[in-house]
Scaffold this active site. Structure first.
Site, PDB file in Angstrom:
ATOM      1  N   HIS A 350       1.201  -1.304  -0.565  1.00 39.80           N
ATOM      2  CA  HIS A 350      -0.141   0.340   0.114  1.00 39.80           C
ATOM      3  C   HIS A 350       0.683   1.026   0.187  1.00 39.80           C
ATOM      4  O   HIS A 350       0.591   2.741  -0.619  1.00 39.80           O
ATOM      5  CB  HIS A 350      -0.792   0.406   1.386  1.00 39.80           C
ATOM      6  CG  HIS A 350      -1.276   1.660   1.921  1.00 39.80           C
ATOM      7  ND1 HIS A 350      -2.440   1.675   0.987  1.00 39.80           N
ATOM      8  CD2 HIS A 350      -1.212   2.542   2.294  1.00 39.80           C
ATOM      9  CE1 HIS A 350      -3.650   2.582   1.025  1.00 39.80           C
ATOM     10  NE2 HIS A 350      -2.065   2.849   1.956  1.00 39.80           N
ATOM     11  N   GLU A 351       1.509   0.581   0.760  1.00 39.04           N
ATOM     12  CA  GLU A 351       2.768   2.102   0.771  1.00 39.04           C
ATOM     13  C   GLU A 351       3.894   2.846  -0.586  1.00 39.04           C
ATOM     14  O   GLU A 351       3.707   4.394  -0.998  1.00 39.04           O
ATOM     15  CB  GLU A 351       3.852   2.242   2.173  1.00 39.04           C
ATOM     16  CG  GLU A 351       3.176   1.946   3.368  1.00 39.04           C
ATOM     17  CD  GLU A 351       2.345   3.347   3.577  1.00 39.04           C
ATOM     18  OE1 GLU A 351       2.402   4.549   3.653  1.00 39.04           O
ATOM     19  OE2 GLU A 351       1.085   3.437   4.889  1.00 39.04           O
ATOM     20  N   HIS A 354       1.515   4.620  -3.022  1.00 40.59           N
ATOM     21  CA  HIS A 354       1.657   6.155  -2.917  1.00 40.59           C
ATOM     22  C   HIS A 354       2.822   6.853  -3.337  1.00 40.59           C
ATOM     23  O   HIS A 354       3.360   7.870  -4.227  1.00 40.59           O
ATOM     24  CB  HIS A 354       2.016   6.496  -1.318  1.00 40.59           C
ATOM     25  CG  HIS A 354       0.971   5.970  -0.168  1.00 40.59           C
ATOM     26  ND1 HIS A 354      -1.020   6.942  -0.984  1.00 40.59           N
ATOM     27  CD2 HIS A 354       0.187   5.670   0.627  1.00 40.59           C
ATOM     28  CE1 HIS A 354      -1.322   6.932  -0.023  1.00 40.59           C
ATOM     29  NE2 HIS A 354      -0.897   5.813   1.023  1.00 40.59           N
ATOM     30  N   GLU A 430      -5.423   6.811  -1.094  1.00 42.27           N
ATOM     31  CA  GLU A 430      -5.670   6.184   0.274  1.00 42.27           C
ATOM     32  C   GLU A 430      -6.245   5.044  -0.914  1.00 42.27           C
ATOM     33  O   GLU A 430      -5.791   3.700  -0.444  1.00 42.27           O
ATOM     34  CB  GLU A 430      -6.174   6.080   1.375  1.00 42.27           C
ATOM     35  CG  GLU A 430      -5.611   7.298   1.781  1.00 42.27           C
ATOM     36  CD  GLU A 430      -4.212   6.740   2.452  1.00 42.27           C
ATOM     37  OE1 GLU A 430      -3.469   5.620   3.007  1.00 42.27           O
ATOM     38  OE2 GLU A 430      -3.340   7.258   2.493  1.00 42.27           O
TER      39      GLU A 430
END
Length: 492
Positions: A350-351, A354, A430
């Site tokens: 997930h990070e 970004h 997100e």
């Protein structure tokens, strides 16, 4: 150049607003009361949202269907009580802030602090030179001391009552005091050269000072983003390389797969101050780093485990039976906290989403535009004697007052609107990062890690829609789980 920028700004804030800023014929008698009314209205709105949230916390009795397998009634009640305590604290704190802000504004307390700072500079024998830097620094120092004095009781209550009651606080009073002193010293060391540079530019930059100030501020932001994780953050927490093993191998394999230029992989001992957990990435260009909180890693033990256990046993000798019982409860809770290797890798997927979608760069560009607009507006207000008089400054027009006090109050409604849209954009980012993690095949572990993190942090799973839209930079847990489930169904 400034004229071109003003032409760009005019469609955003309107020609009438530009005209107002250019003339700034201020009704000195009513401006402060109007601003006090605006601050009160904002506080009333946020308190209304908090009360809506409180009603949800009190009335909601059922565990959401998505969490039935993971959250029992006891955990549900614990998270409710934690949320209610924080909600009550939030309401009281906002009321206190309203009283202080309104009194400071209406009583023109900033004039008193500015005058007192002048007295200090004269007593010490420092020159009151044409750039007003010395007086500005003492004004900021006095203001910082007052803010610390007013905020510390709330920090103490939040840390040693609310967080302690719900098993999150790991700080001693001595650790807390030392931490606050270090924060104060570091902030002053950073503030002095930055504010000196801005004031020098404002006073000596001529017609283009707003552009120069923007460039200087941009430079400072980039420098701080570079040096803070490397030199400043370690002053407060211990960072150690993640030990060799399955977790490190999996993270490095993911970074290699995505061509993420990972150079260092750290664990930060966040458990010294709190049981809350987190993970983040930082670094520019080919020098990327990943930091995991030790509380995120299930079963993590520091390299100096034996030393820590000896220190804990020594401390335990001076504890009462009740305190020993609480300590044992914390230790037992710690065993159940944290994520598995697969879940942590999913979180980092997930990070890395970004990073892949350049969310940090996009946010930085938005911040830079905001700063540029801010300095352009400041260039309009700094020449307004009537505006300064309205705030009680009849003899001088200090740059720091225009930057922080005047624009800070006048632009409050604009900042709230901007923050709302920034939160909306953050929630969109997100969802995109979650989508990226699912494309890597981490749908199930990502969902499991989100649930685990919410359970570990006692986050109440049900929220008022308006409250979450206004305050949350992330979608709610239920919203994210449903979105991940949809993405998984599409890929199956």
């Amino acid at each position: 150049m400034i004229g071109v920028l003003q032409d760009l700004v005019r469609p955003i804030i309107g020609s009438s607003a530009m005209s107002f800023l250019a003339k700034l014929n201020i009704d000195e008698g009513n401006l402060l009361w109007a601003l006090a009314g605006a601050i009160t209205a904002v506080t009333a709105w946020e308190s209304y949202l908090s009360i809506r949230q409180r009603r949800v916390l009190i009335k909601e009795e059922k565990v959401p269907p998505e969490l039935l397998k993971h959250m029992d009634k006891e955990k549900f009640e614990k998270s409710r009580q934690y949320a209610l305590d924080k909600n009550s604290f939030e309401l009281v704190h906002s009321l206190f802030d309203l009283i202080v802000s309104t009194a400071t504004l209406v009583l023109k307390w900033h004039v008193v602090m500015w005058t007192f700072s002048e007295v200090i500079v004269k007593r010490i024998g420092l020159p009151l030179d044409q750039y007003e830097i010395n007086q500005t620094y003492f004004f900021i120092l006095i203001n910082s001391i007052i803010e610390i004095t007013l905020s510390t009781p709330f920090k103490l209550y939040s840390t040693f009552v609310i967080e302690e009651r719900h098993g999150f606080n790991n700080q001693t009073l001595g650790f807390f005091v030392k931490d606050e002193i270090k924060k104060f010293i570091v902030s002053q060391i950073i503030t002095f050269p930055v504010i000196s540079g801005i004031i020098y530019i404002v006073k000596a930059g001529g017609d283009y000072f707003s552009l120069y100030a923007w460039g200087f501020t941009t430079f400072v932001i980039l420098v701080m983003m570079t040096i803070y994780p490397v030199y400043i953050a370690p002053l407060f927490d211990k960072y150690t390389p993640l030990p060799e093993g399955e977790l490190r191998n999996e993270i490095e394999a993911l970074a290699k797969k995505l061509d993420y230029p990972l150079t260092k992989l750290f664990v930060v001992e966040g458990s010294k101050r709190s049981a809350h957990s987190n993970a983040y990435l930082y670094g520019f260009f080919k020098n990327k780093r990943i930091v995991l909180f030790d509380t995120l890693i299930k079963g993590y033990e520091p390299a100096d485990k034996e030393k820590k256990e000896a220190e804990e046993r020594e401390e335990e000798e001076n504890l009462t039976e009740e305190e020993k019982k609480k300590l044992e409860e914390k230790r037992n809770a710690k065993k159940d906290r944290g994520c598995t290797t697969e879940e942590i890798v999913a979180v980092l997927g997930h990070e890395l989403g970004h990073w892949k979608y350049s969310h940090t760069i996009k946010n930085l560009v938005i911040v830079e535009v905001k700063i540029l607009l801010f300095f352009i507006l400041f260039s309009k207000v700094i020449t307004s004697k009537s505006l300064y008089r309205a705030f009680g400054f009849t003899r001088s027009q200090p740059a720091v007052i225009g930057l922080t006090v005047i624009l800070g109050n006048i632009l409050l409604p604009c900042k709230l609107v901007i923050n709302f849209f920034m939160s909306s954009l953050s929630r969109r980012f997100e969802y995109q990062a979650d989508y990226f993690a699912t494309t890597l095949g981490y749908s199930e572990p990502l969902g499991a890690s989100l649930i685990k993190l919410h359970l570990d942090n006692l986050s109440f799973p049900v929220n008022d829609k308006w409250y979450s839209l206004w305050h949350f930079s992330h979608p709610t847990l239920i919203e994210r789980l449903r979105a991940i489930a949809k993405l998984k169904n599409k890929s199956d």
